[in-house]
Motif scaffolding. Structure first.
Motif, PDB file in Angstrom:
ATOM      1  N   GLN A  45       5.779  -3.535  -1.404  1.00  0.00           N
ATOM      2  CA  GLN A  45       5.413  -2.641  -2.509  1.00  0.00           C
ATOM      3  C   GLN A  45       5.376  -1.172  -2.075  1.00  0.00           C
ATOM      4  OE1 GLN A  45       2.485  -3.944  -5.459  1.00  0.00           O
ATOM      5  NE2 GLN A  45       1.978  -5.664  -4.120  1.00  0.00           N
ATOM      6  N   SER A  46       6.362  -0.750  -1.305  1.00  0.00           N
ATOM      7  CA  SER A  46       6.331   0.590  -0.732  1.00  0.00           C
ATOM      8  C   SER A  46       7.692   1.255  -0.821  1.00  0.00           C
ATOM      9  CB  SER A  46       5.901   0.515   0.737  1.00  0.00           C
ATOM     10  OG  SER A  46       6.087   1.748   1.392  1.00  0.00           O
ATOM     11  N   GLN A  68       5.396  -2.986 -10.648  1.00  0.00           N
ATOM     12  CA  GLN A  68       6.074  -2.773  -9.374  1.00  0.00           C
ATOM     13  C   GLN A  68       7.451  -2.168  -9.585  1.00  0.00           C
ATOM     14  OE1 GLN A  68       6.298  -6.281  -6.946  1.00  0.00           O
ATOM     15  NE2 GLN A  68       4.094  -6.622  -7.000  1.00  0.00           N
ATOM     16  N   ASP A 347      -1.790  -6.020  -0.894  1.00  0.00           N
ATOM     17  CA  ASP A 347      -2.133  -5.686  -2.263  1.00  0.00           C
ATOM     18  C   ASP A 347      -3.589  -5.242  -2.360  1.00  0.00           C
ATOM     19  OD1 ASP A 347      -0.882  -5.870  -5.070  1.00  0.00           O
ATOM     20  OD2 ASP A 347      -2.824  -6.836  -5.371  1.00  0.00           O
ATOM     21  N   GLY A 350      -3.745  -1.584  -0.423  1.00  0.00           N
ATOM     22  CA  GLY A 350      -3.109  -0.522  -1.191  1.00  0.00           C
ATOM     23  C   GLY A 350      -2.618   0.677  -0.400  1.00  0.00           C
ATOM     24  N   HIS A 362       1.906   2.641  -0.922  1.00  0.00           N
ATOM     25  CA  HIS A 362       1.869   1.311  -1.538  1.00  0.00           C
ATOM     26  C   HIS A 362       1.736   1.512  -3.037  1.00  0.00           C
ATOM     27  CE1 HIS A 362       0.287  -2.628  -2.757  1.00  0.00           C
ATOM     28  NE2 HIS A 362       0.720  -3.105  -1.617  1.00  0.00           N
ATOM     29  N   GLU A 364      -0.095   0.245  -5.188  1.00  0.00           N
ATOM     30  CA  GLU A 364      -1.468   0.294  -5.711  1.00  0.00           C
ATOM     31  C   GLU A 364      -2.116   1.655  -5.488  1.00  0.00           C
ATOM     32  OE1 GLU A 364      -2.999  -1.998  -7.612  1.00  0.00           O
ATOM     33  OE2 GLU A 364      -1.010  -2.941  -7.580  1.00  0.00           O
ATOM     34  N   LYS A 365      -1.526   2.471  -4.608  1.00  0.00           N
ATOM     35  CA  LYS A 365      -1.928   3.870  -4.427  1.00  0.00           C
ATOM     36  C   LYS A 365      -3.428   4.025  -4.149  1.00  0.00           C
ATOM     37  CE  LYS A 365       1.697   5.652  -7.482  1.00  0.00           C
ATOM     38  NZ  LYS A 365       2.013   6.453  -8.672  1.00  0.00           N
ATOM     39  N   LYS A 366      -3.952   3.237  -3.239  1.00  0.00           N
ATOM     40  CA  LYS A 366      -5.353   3.428  -2.836  1.00  0.00           C
ATOM     41  C   LYS A 366      -5.456   4.762  -2.079  1.00  0.00           C
ATOM     42  CE  LYS A 366      -6.756  -0.570  -4.400  1.00  0.00           C
ATOM     43  NZ  LYS A 366      -7.049  -1.715  -3.539  1.00  0.00           N
TER      44      LYS A 366
END
Length: 368
Positions: A45-46, A68, A347, A350, A362, A364-366
Motif C-alpha cells: 500500500q505504498s 487503495q 495496515d 500506516g 502508506h 493509511e497515511k498515519k
C-alpha cells in the motif's frame, strides 16, 4: 544517522534491500514462466515501494479496495485492478477515478455488471472471479450460464471491456497439497480459456495467492500472477515454506518497558493495535503473535535462540524470552518483532521507517 534514534514508540521498519530482492525474485519467476507479474498491493500500500517495483519491470498492480486504487492512481501505472467483488455503492467514486486512471474491477454476479453498464461514465476493464475450490467468492467454474449472462450484459455497454478470468486459490494457506490445488486451478483456467478465447482473442487468466506463486513450478498456460504478501513475507509465509525468515523485510520496533526475570518474560510497548492479532499455534497449543529479532544499526538479525511474543493486548506485548535475550536486554531498549501477518501489521501501522532513517508512505497515511 542511526534510525533507532528516531524511535520512541512502536514503529514498523522496512529493509529496502530485502524488499527489493523479494520483488526481483518473483518478477524473475514470472518471466521464467512467461507470465506477467501484476502484484497485489494490499500488502505494501505504498507509492514509494511501488516505484521500487517499477525497477523490475512491473507496470500494473492490483488493489483490494477502491480506496487503495485511488491512493495508487496517477503514479504511472498502466492499470490498477481492484481484486474484490465490486461494491456498486462505489460507482460514483469509480467514475471519478477513471477520469485519469485505467481501472479494472472484479465481477461475481449479474446485478453488479448490470449496474455498471447503467451508471459508468468512463470505460473500465473487468475480470470474472472464478471459484475453483476455495469457496470464498466467485462464480463456480462450471456455472457457464452465469458467466455467459455476465458477458452478455457487458456486451451491451461500450464502457465494459472483458479482460479474462481471475482465481485466488486461497486454500493454499491452510491445505498442504499446494501442487494439487494448483493443478485444479490450472485445469479450471485452461478450460475457461479454451471455451471463451475464440470469442475474446486477448483473454487473460490470472492467479493471485502468495504461497502457490512462491512454491509452484508448473503454471500451465496461465498468463498472469498476482501475489501480494511476497513483497514483505512474514512468519505465516515462513511457516508455509513460502520463504525463509531471512526473507521477511519488515519488523516492528518496540520499546522494552519491563523485564520479569523470574518468569523469563519481557513486556514491550507493542500490542494488537500494532501487530494485529493474527497468530500461529504450536503443536503444544502455544500461540505465537510474533518472533523477536535483534536490532542493530544496519537492520536486524535473527538470534540463535528463539523468543516469541506469547500474548498481546491492545498496547502490551508479552515476550517469552530466551536466556540469551534476557542477558542482554534492559528497560528502554528496542527489540524487533517479525509479524505473523505483515499485511495486517502494515495496515495497522500506516507508515514505514527505512533503515536509512527515512519515512516511507502508506495508504493509511498515519502521522510520522
Amino acid at each position: 544517522m542511526d534510525y533507532r534514534s528516531l524511535i520512541s514508540s512502536p514503529t514498523l521498519l522496512i529493509d529496502e534491500k530485502i524488499c527489493r530482492a523479494n520483488i526481483k525474485k518473483m518478477a524473475d519467476k514470472a518471466s521464467l514462466h512467461q507470465m506477467e507479474l501484476i502484484p497485489h498491493w494490499k500488502t505494501a500500500q505504498s507509492r514509494t515501494i511501488g516505484n521500487w517495483a517499477k525497477d523490475y519491470g512491473i507496470r500494473q498492480i492490483t488493489a483490494s479496495s477502491i480506496r487503495q486504487a485511488a491512493y495508487m492512481s496517477n503514479q504511472g501505472w498502466e492499470n490498477i485492478h481492484i481484486a474484490f467483488p465490486f461494491n456498486v455503492r462505489e460507482i460514483p467514486r469509480l467514475n471519478k477515478i477513471t477520469e485519469s486512471q485505467s481501472i479494472s474491477v472484479q465481477i461475481v454476479n449479474t446485478f453488479t455488471i448490470s449496474k455498471l453498464a447503467e451508471e459508468l461514465k468512463n470505460s473500465i476493464g473487468f475480470m470474472i472471479e472464478i471459484d475453483a475450490g476455495y469457496g470464498r467468492t466467485g462464480v463456480h467454474m462450471s456455472d457457464f450460464g452465469k458467466i455467459d449472462e455476465i458477458l452478455r450484459i457487458a456486451a451491451g455497454s461500450d464502457k465494459l471491456n472483458f479482460i479474462g478470468f481471475y482465481i485466488h486459490p486461497g486454500h493454499t494457506y491452510y491445505m498442504p497439497d499446494k501442487e494439487g490445488i494448483y493443478h485444479e486451478t490450472r485445469q479450471a483456467l485452461a478450460m475457461l480459456k479454451s471455451k471463451y478465447q475464440a470469442q475474446f482473442e486477448s483473454l487473460k487468466t490470472r492467479i493471485g495467492d502468495t504461497p502457490g506463486c512462491a512454491v509452484a513450478h508448473d503454471f500451465g498456460d496461465i498468463d498472469e500472477m498476482g501475489p501480494g504478501n511476497f513483497v514483505f513475507y512474514d512468519l505465516m509465509q515462513a511457516d508455509l515454506k513460502s520463504c525463509e525468515k531471512s526473507d521477511i523485510s519488515v519488523a516492528l520496533a518496540v520499546p522494552v518497558v519491563d523485564i520479569i526475570p523470574e518468569r523469563n518474560e519481557i513486556l514491550v510497548h507493542g500490542g494488537g493495535v500494532h501487530l494485529a492479532k493474527d497468530f500461529l499455534q504450536r503443536e503444544d497449543g502455544q500461540k505465537i503473535f510474533g518472533e523477536v529479532v535483534l536490532l542493530n544499526e544496519k537492520g536486524w538479525e535473527i538470534p540463535s535462540e528463539t523468543s516469541i511474543v506469547k500474548s498481546i493486548s491492545q498496547e502490551h506485548g508479552l515476550i517469552k524470552a530466551s536466556k540469551e535475550l534476557l542477558e542482554q536486554v534492559k528497560v528502554g531498549d528496542l527489540l524487533g518483532i517479525l509479524p505473523v501477518h505483515s499485511c495486517m501489521t502494515a495496515d495497522a501501522m500506516g507508515a514505514y521507517l527505512s533503515l536509512t532513517g527515512e519515512w516511507v508512505d502508506h495508504a493509511e497515511k498515519k502521522s510520522f
